[in-house]
Design an enzyme around this catalytic site. Structure first.
Site, PDB file in Angstrom:
ATOM      1  N   TYR A  66      10.587   4.342   1.530  1.00  0.00           N
ATOM      2  CA  TYR A  66      11.490   3.331   2.102  1.00  0.00           C
ATOM      3  C   TYR A  66      12.931   3.474   1.618  1.00  0.00           C
ATOM      4  O   TYR A  66      13.845   2.888   2.221  1.00  0.00           O
ATOM      5  CB  TYR A  66      10.971   1.914   1.832  1.00  0.00           C
ATOM      6  CG  TYR A  66       9.911   1.506   2.838  1.00  0.00           C
ATOM      7  CD1 TYR A  66      10.251   0.908   4.045  1.00  0.00           C
ATOM      8  CD2 TYR A  66       8.566   1.764   2.603  1.00  0.00           C
ATOM      9  CE1 TYR A  66       9.287   0.566   4.982  1.00  0.00           C
ATOM     10  CE2 TYR A  66       7.594   1.422   3.539  1.00  0.00           C
ATOM     11  CZ  TYR A  66       7.969   0.819   4.731  1.00  0.00           C
ATOM     12  OH  TYR A  66       7.023   0.497   5.667  1.00  0.00           O
ATOM     13  N   ASP A  80       0.806  -1.229   0.000  1.00  0.00           N
ATOM     14  CA  ASP A  80       0.000   0.000   0.000  1.00  0.00           C
ATOM     15  C   ASP A  80       0.841   1.282   0.000  1.00  0.00           C
ATOM     16  O   ASP A  80       0.306   2.378   0.012  1.00  0.00           O
ATOM     17  CB  ASP A  80      -0.963   0.002   1.192  1.00  0.00           C
ATOM     18  CG  ASP A  80      -0.233  -0.077   2.534  1.00  0.00           C
ATOM     19  OD1 ASP A  80       1.004   0.055   2.567  1.00  0.00           O
ATOM     20  OD2 ASP A  80      -0.916  -0.269   3.556  1.00  0.00           O
TER      21      ASP A  80
HETATM   22  P1  NAD Z   1      -0.231  -8.684  13.398  1.00  0.00           P
HETATM   23  O1  NAD Z   1       0.787  -9.483  14.102  1.00  0.00           O
HETATM   24  O2  NAD Z   1      -1.075  -7.734  14.152  1.00  0.00           O
HETATM   25  O3  NAD Z   1      -1.253  -9.682  12.662  1.00  0.00           O
HETATM   26  C1  NAD Z   1      -0.860 -10.810  11.993  1.00  0.00           C
HETATM   27  C2  NAD Z   1      -1.797 -11.968  12.318  1.00  0.00           C
HETATM   28  O4  NAD Z   1      -1.362 -13.098  11.564  1.00  0.00           O
HETATM   29  C3  NAD Z   1      -1.808 -12.394  13.785  1.00  0.00           C
HETATM   30  O5  NAD Z   1      -3.128 -12.437  14.287  1.00  0.00           O
HETATM   31  C4  NAD Z   1      -1.161 -13.777  13.765  1.00  0.00           C
HETATM   32  O6  NAD Z   1      -1.701 -14.652  14.737  1.00  0.00           O
HETATM   33  C5  NAD Z   1      -1.508 -14.249  12.373  1.00  0.00           C
HETATM   34  N1  NAD Z   1      -0.642 -15.294  11.846  1.00  0.00           N
HETATM   35  C6  NAD Z   1       0.689 -15.456  12.000  1.00  0.00           C
HETATM   36  N2  NAD Z   1       1.117 -16.531  11.331  1.00  0.00           N
HETATM   37  C7  NAD Z   1       0.033 -17.061  10.715  1.00  0.00           C
HETATM   38  C8  NAD Z   1      -0.176 -18.188   9.872  1.00  0.00           C
HETATM   39  N3  NAD Z   1       0.826 -18.969   9.518  1.00  0.00           N
HETATM   40  N4  NAD Z   1      -1.428 -18.433   9.414  1.00  0.00           N
HETATM   41  C9  NAD Z   1      -2.464 -17.636   9.786  1.00  0.00           C
HETATM   42  N5  NAD Z   1      -2.329 -16.563  10.582  1.00  0.00           N
HETATM   43  C10 NAD Z   1      -1.091 -16.286  11.040  1.00  0.00           C
HETATM   44  O7  NAD Z   1       0.513  -7.933  12.213  1.00  0.00           O
HETATM   45  P2  NAD Z   1       0.134  -6.568  11.473  1.00  0.00           P
HETATM   46  O8  NAD Z   1       1.028  -5.511  11.972  1.00  0.00           O
HETATM   47  O9  NAD Z   1      -1.300  -6.306  11.513  1.00  0.00           O
HETATM   48  O10 NAD Z   1       0.586  -6.893   9.985  1.00  0.00           O
HETATM   49  C11 NAD Z   1       0.077  -7.979   9.263  1.00  0.00           C
HETATM   50  C12 NAD Z   1       0.901  -8.213   8.032  1.00  0.00           C
HETATM   51  O11 NAD Z   1       0.617  -7.245   7.035  1.00  0.00           O
HETATM   52  C13 NAD Z   1       2.409  -8.116   8.254  1.00  0.00           C
HETATM   53  O12 NAD Z   1       3.075  -9.052   7.446  1.00  0.00           O
HETATM   54  C14 NAD Z   1       2.720  -6.722   7.789  1.00  0.00           C
HETATM   55  O13 NAD Z   1       4.059  -6.561   7.490  1.00  0.00           O
HETATM   56  C15 NAD Z   1       1.838  -6.682   6.587  1.00  0.00           C
HETATM   57  N6  NAD Z   1       1.579  -5.378   6.004  1.00  0.00           N
HETATM   58  C16 NAD Z   1       1.922  -5.217   4.706  1.00  0.00           C
HETATM   59  C17 NAD Z   1       1.691  -4.048   4.059  1.00  0.00           C
HETATM   60  C18 NAD Z   1       2.142  -3.912   2.655  1.00  0.00           C
HETATM   61  O14 NAD Z   1       2.335  -2.823   2.180  1.00  0.00           O
HETATM   62  N7  NAD Z   1       2.352  -5.002   1.932  1.00  0.00           N
HETATM   63  C19 NAD Z   1       1.074  -2.998   4.737  1.00  0.00           C
HETATM   64  C20 NAD Z   1       0.738  -3.171   6.074  1.00  0.00           C
HETATM   65  C21 NAD Z   1       0.966  -4.387   6.699  1.00  0.00           C
HETATM   66  C1  G6P Z   2       3.418   0.804   4.956  1.00  0.00           C
HETATM   67  C2  G6P Z   2       4.209  -0.239   4.210  1.00  0.00           C
HETATM   68  C3  G6P Z   2       4.020  -1.596   4.855  1.00  0.00           C
HETATM   69  C4  G6P Z   2       4.337  -1.527   6.344  1.00  0.00           C
HETATM   70  C5  G6P Z   2       3.394  -0.512   6.942  1.00  0.00           C
HETATM   71  C6  G6P Z   2       3.451  -0.340   8.433  1.00  0.00           C
HETATM   72  O1  G6P Z   2       2.066   0.644   4.730  1.00  0.00           O
HETATM   73  O2  G6P Z   2       3.857  -0.320   2.874  1.00  0.00           O
HETATM   74  O3  G6P Z   2       4.767  -2.534   4.168  1.00  0.00           O
HETATM   75  O4  G6P Z   2       4.176  -2.781   6.930  1.00  0.00           O
HETATM   76  O5  G6P Z   2       3.661   0.730   6.336  1.00  0.00           O
HETATM   77  O6  G6P Z   2       4.632   0.132   8.920  1.00  0.00           O
HETATM   78  P1  G6P Z   2       4.733   0.438  10.490  1.00  0.00           P
HETATM   79  O7  G6P Z   2       6.171   0.682  10.699  1.00  0.00           O
HETATM   80  O8  G6P Z   2       3.843   1.584  10.773  1.00  0.00           O
HETATM   81  O9  G6P Z   2       4.258  -0.848  11.154  1.00  0.00           O
HETATM   82 MN    MN Z   3       4.570  -2.199   1.937  1.00  0.00          MN
END
Ligand code: NAD
Ligand code: G6P
Ligand code: MN
Length: 441
Positions: free
Chosen positions: A264, A172
C-alpha cells in the site's frame, strides 16, 4: 477443547464464502458448535447464507447449528467470537470515493488518501454502533475486526472503547505479502517469522526469519529484485491489478532497499503515477463489482440451484485462514505470532504512545502481547508521523464534526498535499456522503 459460538457480522460480504472454507479447514483446531450470520441487508446476506447452509451440511456435519438473522439480540447473545467485515455504503460508495478523488487528480483508493478518509468517516459511525450492540449482548466475546480503513477504525474504536480488552483490528496484507515471500524462499508461509513495524497499510518488514532462526532477509530482497515479485494467494494471484501492485513493491524495494515495503505504500510514494494509471470511469470498485463480487454471487447461486457445493469453485484463501488462526490463538492461548494492530504504548518509543501501530504480537487468551520494536529510523518515522496525524485528524473531525480538520488531514496526506485540492475534495465528499456522515460544521 471448548466449542465456540461464532457470529459473522457483515455476512453478506464477498469474503464470507472463503471464510467458511477456512473454518471447515481449521475445524479440528477451531471447533465450532454454532455459526450465526448477521447483516443489515437481508437479501445480500441470504444468498451467502443459503449457499453456506448447503456447504456446511456437506463438509461440517459436526456443527450443531447454522442460522442467519438481522436481529442483533439473536445474533450476539452468547457469542464467543464475532468476526466483523462490514462495508458502510457498500461498493457503490467505494466507487464514489475513488471517482471523486481521481476527478480532482489525486489517488482514488479504498483505504488510502481521500477515499480512505471518506470511507473512514462512514465506517467509524457504524463500527461504534456495532461494538455497542455486540457488548450489550455479549460482554465477553472476542471481536476481531477486518472492517476498513482498519487504521482509522482502530484509532476511533480505541478512543470510544479505551477499556475494551477483547477488541482487535487486523489486516491480511502483511500475511498475504508473506505468502509471496514464502513462495520465493520455497518454504511454507507459517514457517516464516517476520519483524515488521508501521501503521496499517503503511509499514515495512525489517527481517524475515524462519522458525529455526535463520535470517532470509537479504536473500529475499535479492530474489525480489532479480526475479520479480508476484501475488501468490489464491484470491489475488490472477488479478491484474494486484499483479501490478506487487510489481510496484519491487520498485519500492529498489528505491529504498533498507526494508521490505507493504504494497500500500505505492500510493504514498508515487501518487502521481498511481493517478495516471487509473481510469475514473473504471476504478477498482468497478473491477471488484464485476470480478470478485460477481464470482462469489455466481458461485452461491450455482450451489443453491444444484443443492450441492460439490461442483462449486470455492477455495480457502489467506483472508479467511488468517482470521481463523488468530481466533484459535486467542481462544486456546496458543501464543502464536501474528502481525496485528495494537496501541503503541512504547513498542516504538520514538512514535506517540497513543498511535495504533501494526506489529508482531503473540496472541494469547489475555490478548495480544506485542514485541518491542525499538526506535525506527528518521525517514520512516517522518513518513509515519505525517500519516498518523492524517488518521488522527480524520477521527477528530468525526467526533468534532469539523470540516476544517478534514482539510488539515488531506493537506497532511501525501496523496493530496495541495490545500486548494484538499478543500475541493472535502466539499465533494461532504456532498456525496450525505446520510452516511454526521452533519459537519
Ligand atoms: P461487501 O460490501 O461485499 O460486504 C459487506 C457486508 O456488510 C454487506 O453484506 C453489507 O450489507 C454489510 N453491512 C454494512 N453495514 C453493516 C452494518 N452496520 N452491520 C452489519 N452489516 C453491515 O464488502 P467486502 O468487499 O466483502 O468487504 C467487507 C469488509 O472487509 C470491508 O470493510 C473491507 O474493506 C474489509 N476488508 C478488510 C481487509 C483487511 O485487511 N482488514 C481485507 C479484506 C476486506
Ligand atoms: C487486501 C487489503 C485489504 C483490502 C483488500 C481488497 O487484502 O489488506 O485491506 O480491502 O486487499 O482490496 P481490493 O482492492 O481487491 O478490494
Ligand atoms: Mn488490509
Amino acid at each position: 477443547m471448548k466449542k465456540q459460538r461464532l457470529v459473522v457480522a457483515g455476512s453478506g460480504s464477498t469474503y464470507t464464502m472463503g471464510m467458511m472454507m477456512s473454518l471447515i479447514e481449521e475445524k479440528d483446531r477451531f471447533p465450532l458448535k454454532e455459526i450465526v450470520f448477521y447483516d443489515i441487508d437481508e437479501q445480500r446476506q441470504e444468498r451467502n447464507a443459503k449457499a453456506t447452509e448447503i456447504l456446511l451440511k456437506e463438509r461440517y456435519p459436526e456443527l450443531e447449528s447454522f442460522s442467519y438473522t438481522t436481529d442483533k439480540a439473536k445474533a450476539f447473545e452468547g457469542a464467543d467470537f464475532v468476526f466483523v467485515q462490514i462495508r458502510t455504503g457498500g461498493l457503490a460508495m467505494r466507487e464514489q470515493d475513488e471517482q471523486i478523488a481521481l476527478r480532482h487528480g489525486v489517488v482514488g483508493q479504498e483505504t488510502c488518501g481521500p477515499g480512505g478518509m471518506a470511507y473512514g468517516i462512514r465506517s467509524i459511525k457504524d463500527m461504534i454502533q456495532l461494538v455497542k450492540d455486540i457488548r450489550k449482548y455479549s460482554g465477553d466475546a472476542w471481536i476481531l475486526n477486518y472492517t476498513n480503513p482498519a487504521a482509522i477504525v482502530a484509532v476511533a474504536l480505541e478512543r470510544e472503547f479505551p477499556n475494551d480488552q477483547k477488541l482487535l483490528n487486523i489486516c491480511d496484507m502483511p500475511i498475504a505479502i508473506m505468502i509471496s515471500y514464502a513462495k520465493l524462499l520455497e518454504v511454507n508461509v507459517w514457517e516464516l517469522v517476520p519483524e515488521y513495524f508501521g501503521l496499517n497499510h503503511f509499514g515495512w518488514f525489517t527481517k524475515i526469519y524462519d522458525k529455526e532462526g535463520n535470517d532470509h532477509t537479504e536473500r529475499l530482497k535479492n530474489l525480489i529484485i532479480e526475479t520479480g515479485f508476484t501475488p501468490e494467494d489464491t484470491e489475488i494471484a490472477n488479478d491484474v491489478s494486484w499483479q501490478k501492485t506487487f510489481e510496484q513493491a519491487r520498485k519500492m524495494l529498489i528505491d529504498f532497499p533498507e526494508f521490505l515495503p507493504n504494497t500500500y505504500l505505492q500510493y504514498y510514494l508515487y501518487p502521481n503515477q498511481m493517478v495516471e494509471k487509473e481510469d475514473p470511469d473504471h476504478t477498482r470498485a468497478r473491477q471488484v463489482i464485476d470480478g470478485r463480487q460477481k464470482r462469489v454471487h455466481d458461485t452461491c447461486d450455482k450451489i443453491i440451484e444444484e443443492g450441492t457445493a460439490e461442483n462449486a469453485d470455492l477455495h480457502v484463501d489467506i483472508h479467511g485462514v488468517f482470521m481463523v488462526r488468530a481466533a484459535e490463538s486467542l481462544a486456546y492461548n496458543l501464543a502464536e505470532r501474528f502481525i496485528v494492530i495494537v496501541k503503541n504504548n512504547g513498542i516504538i518509543p520514538n512514535l506517540p504512545k497513543e498511535a495504533m501501530v501494526e506489529v508482531p504480537s503473540l496472541l494469547t487468551s489475555q490478548g495480544p502481547k506485542p514485541f518491542a520494536v525499538g526506535e525506527i529510523p528518521l525517514f520512516y518515522k517522518g513518513l509515519i508521523e505525517g500519516q498518523l496525524a492524517y488518521e488522527q485528524l480524520v477521527v477528530d473531525s468525526y467526533f468534532e464534526k469539523s470540516r476544517q480538520k478534514l482539510i488539515q488531514a488531506l493537506t497532511l496526506n501525501r496523496t493530496v498535499v495541495n490545500v486548494d485540492k484538499a478543500k475541493a475534495v472535502v466539499d465533494d465528499m461532504l456532498e456525496a456522503n450525505k446520510g452516511y456522515w454526521p452533519e459537519f460544521k
